[in-house]
Design a protein around this motif. Structure first.
Motif, PDB file in Angstrom:
ATOM      1  N   ALA A  69       0.829  -1.207   0.000  1.00 30.82           N
ATOM      2  CA  ALA A  69       0.000   0.000   0.000  1.00 30.82           C
ATOM      3  C   ALA A  69       0.864   1.257   0.000  1.00 30.82           C
ATOM      4  N   ALA A  70       2.091   1.158   0.535  1.00 31.87           N
ATOM      5  CA  ALA A  70       2.988   2.315   0.591  1.00 31.87           C
ATOM      6  C   ALA A  70       3.611   2.640  -0.758  1.00 31.87           C
ATOM      7  N   GLY A  71       3.499   1.708  -1.726  1.00 42.88           N
ATOM      8  CA  GLY A  71       4.048   1.971  -3.051  1.00 42.88           C
ATOM      9  C   GLY A  71       5.298   1.193  -3.385  1.00 42.88           C
ATOM     10  N   ASP A  72       5.780   0.327  -2.467  1.00 50.91           N
ATOM     11  CA  ASP A  72       6.916  -0.530  -2.773  1.00 50.91           C
ATOM     12  C   ASP A  72       6.468  -1.638  -3.726  1.00 50.91           C
ATOM     13  N   GLN A  73       7.381  -2.089  -4.591  1.00 49.85           N
ATOM     14  CA  GLN A  73       7.037  -3.147  -5.538  1.00 49.85           C
ATOM     15  C   GLN A  73       8.213  -4.084  -5.732  1.00 49.85           C
ATOM     16  N   TYR A  74       7.916  -5.385  -5.698  1.00 50.69           N
ATOM     17  CA  TYR A  74       8.932  -6.401  -5.973  1.00 50.69           C
ATOM     18  C   TYR A  74       8.426  -7.298  -7.099  1.00 50.69           C
ATOM     19  N   THR A  75       9.272  -7.479  -8.111  1.00 45.84           N
ATOM     20  CA  THR A  75       8.956  -8.370  -9.216  1.00 45.84           C
ATOM     21  C   THR A  75      10.056  -9.420  -9.298  1.00 45.84           C
ATOM     22  N   GLY A  76       9.698 -10.672  -9.086  1.00 43.92           N
ATOM     23  CA  GLY A  76      10.729 -11.692  -9.131  1.00 43.92           C
ATOM     24  C   GLY A  76      10.319 -12.979  -8.470  1.00 43.92           C
ATOM     25  N   GLN A  77      11.319 -13.690  -7.966  1.00 49.33           N
ATOM     26  CA  GLN A  77      11.134 -15.031  -7.435  1.00 49.33           C
ATOM     27  C   GLN A  77      11.026 -15.031  -5.911  1.00 49.33           C
ATOM     28  N   PHE A  78      10.317 -16.052  -5.395  1.00 40.02           N
ATOM     29  CA  PHE A  78      10.148 -16.247  -3.953  1.00 40.02           C
ATOM     30  C   PHE A  78      10.492 -17.694  -3.596  1.00 40.02           C
ATOM     31  N   GLY A  96      15.378 -10.871  -8.884  1.00 43.96           N
ATOM     32  CA  GLY A  96      14.222  -9.996  -8.754  1.00 43.96           C
ATOM     33  C   GLY A  96      14.591  -8.534  -8.885  1.00 43.96           C
ATOM     34  N   HIS A  97      13.552  -7.703  -8.907  1.00 42.91           N
ATOM     35  CA  HIS A  97      13.702  -6.253  -9.032  1.00 42.91           C
ATOM     36  C   HIS A  97      12.834  -5.596  -7.967  1.00 42.91           C
ATOM     37  N   LEU A  98      13.469  -4.910  -7.032  1.00 38.16           N
ATOM     38  CA  LEU A  98      12.770  -4.248  -5.934  1.00 38.16           C
ATOM     39  C   LEU A  98      12.826  -2.745  -6.126  1.00 38.16           C
ATOM     40  N   ILE A  99      11.660  -2.109  -6.154  1.00 35.95           N
ATOM     41  CA  ILE A  99      11.575  -0.653  -6.283  1.00 35.95           C
ATOM     42  C   ILE A  99      10.825  -0.120  -5.068  1.00 35.95           C
ATOM     43  N   LEU A 100      11.469   0.712  -4.279  1.00 35.84           N
ATOM     44  CA  LEU A 100      10.818   1.297  -3.117  1.00 35.84           C
ATOM     45  C   LEU A 100      10.077   2.571  -3.507  1.00 35.84           C
ATOM     46  N   ALA A 101       9.133   2.946  -2.679  1.00 36.11           N
ATOM     47  CA  ALA A 101       8.281   4.098  -2.989  1.00 36.11           C
ATOM     48  C   ALA A 101       9.085   5.387  -3.130  1.00 36.11           C
ATOM     49  N   ASP A 102      10.222   5.489  -2.439  1.00 31.91           N
ATOM     50  CA  ASP A 102      11.016   6.713  -2.509  1.00 31.91           C
ATOM     51  C   ASP A 102      11.933   6.765  -3.735  1.00 31.91           C
ATOM     52  N   GLY A 103      11.880   5.715  -4.586  1.00 31.48           N
ATOM     53  CA  GLY A 103      12.684   5.701  -5.802  1.00 31.48           C
ATOM     54  C   GLY A 103      13.923   4.838  -5.719  1.00 31.48           C
ATOM     55  N   GLU A 104      14.327   4.450  -4.518  1.00 28.66           N
ATOM     56  CA  GLU A 104      15.480   3.565  -4.368  1.00 28.66           C
ATOM     57  C   GLU A 104      15.130   2.204  -4.956  1.00 28.66           C
ATOM     58  N   GLN A 105      16.097   1.573  -5.641  1.00 30.13           N
ATOM     59  CA  GLN A 105      15.789   0.271  -6.226  1.00 30.13           C
ATOM     60  C   GLN A 105      17.007  -0.629  -6.329  1.00 30.13           C
ATOM     61  N   TYR A 106      16.710  -1.922  -6.419  1.00 26.53           N
ATOM     62  CA  TYR A 106      17.756  -2.943  -6.539  1.00 26.53           C
ATOM     63  C   TYR A 106      17.296  -3.977  -7.543  1.00 26.53           C
TER      64      TYR A 106
END
Length: 279
Positions: A145-154, A163-173
């Motif tokens: 709900a905060a806007g973080d998004q993860y696309t990848g494997q679990f 995977g690709h992790l994008i945090l709501a503040d724009g930081e990403q990995y």
């Protein structure tokens, strides 16, 4: 990024923990149909099944199964049953601790979701992808709900694999994860424009890598505990280059310095401070 990544992993754990249905049998007091339940703590739950019973008096066919605890609806399954268990394409609603209901829509096999899953929790967490609820492994897109998004494997309910992790503040990995941590090779982009590419261990820079600061400074070489540690080269925005050993982010010992005009000299560093003048 380290704390945020682990926080997202915790959310995933809370998210998937509601997927498990129930290891006892409940009987609809009106129809006499029995349904299977894995939650041994739910022995006092009253169930209602709208469909038919098979020859063994177990729920079968299409219908709606409701769980009621102390007069409150705590869960509902809409879909096909076989041998008293959820089997086929269906939807589960589970009461959330904060109010409202979490929804899980997918393919069930003997009460377990296996395959495509579309889910949304009352807290605003969403997942679309493939999940095996026996070991909480799969791949897909998870959003908070905060806007973080993860696309990848679990795997085992944690970020695991690529995977690709994008945090709501724009930081990403983007890269490899192990049990919820950034681990192995990856790329990190800070919200201020800093960029790192290289090795990670327990969500910190570790091993060989290259860090490019938004202000133009660059370090390439060995990292440990998130800082330059070992052999490397630092180039500042003006073109001054330091080559040698680094410790906790600073030059350490005797290092070679190349000035922007091409001249070279040596410097001696200790405990993060330059000792004397250059040579």
């Amino acid at each position: 990024m380290k704390d945020s990544c682990r926080g997202l992993g915790l959310l995933i754990g809370l998210f998937i923990s509601t997927l498990a249905l129930a290891e006892i049998w409940h009987v609809d007091p009106i129809s006499g149909c029995a349904v299977h339940d894995k939650d041994t703590a739910a022995k006092g739950v009253l169930i209602s099944w709208s469909g038919e019973c098979d020859q063994n008096k177990r729920a079968m066919g299409q219908g709606v199964l409701s769980w009621i605890d102390n007069g409150k609806l705590v869960g509902r399954y809409e879909g096909p049953m076989r041998d008293g268990r959820a089997n086929g394409q269906g939807t589960v609603y589970v009461a959330a601790p904060q109010g409202g209901f979490d929804r899980f829509e997918g393919t069930f096999k003997d009460d377990e979701i296996s395959g495509a899953l579309d889910a949304k929790t009352a807290a605003g967490l969403t997942f679309q992808g493939v999940m095996n609820s026996l070991n909480y492994s799969g791949e897909g897109v998870l959003k908070t709900a905060a806007g973080d998004q993860y696309t990848g494997q679990f795997a085992n309910g944690k970020l695991h694999g690529t995977g690709h992790l994008i945090l709501a503040d724009g930081e990403q990995y983007r890269g490899n994860f192990v049990a919820g941590d950034l681990e192995g090779m990856g790329e990190w982009l800070g919200k201020n424009g800093d960029y790192y590419r290289g090795g990670f261990k327990t969500s910190t820079y570790s091993g060989l890598g290259r860090y490019e600061a938004a202000d133009g400074d660059v370090y390439e070489g060995e990292f440990a505990d998130g800082l330059p540690n070992g052999q490397g080269r630092f180039i500042n925005a003006e073109g001054r280059t330091i080559t040698g050993r680094f410790k906790a982010g600073w030059p350490d010992g005797r290092v070679e310095v190349r000035l922007p005009d091409g001249k070279t000299l040596t410097e001696l560093w200790s405990d993060g401070k330059k000792q004397g003048g250059g040579q």
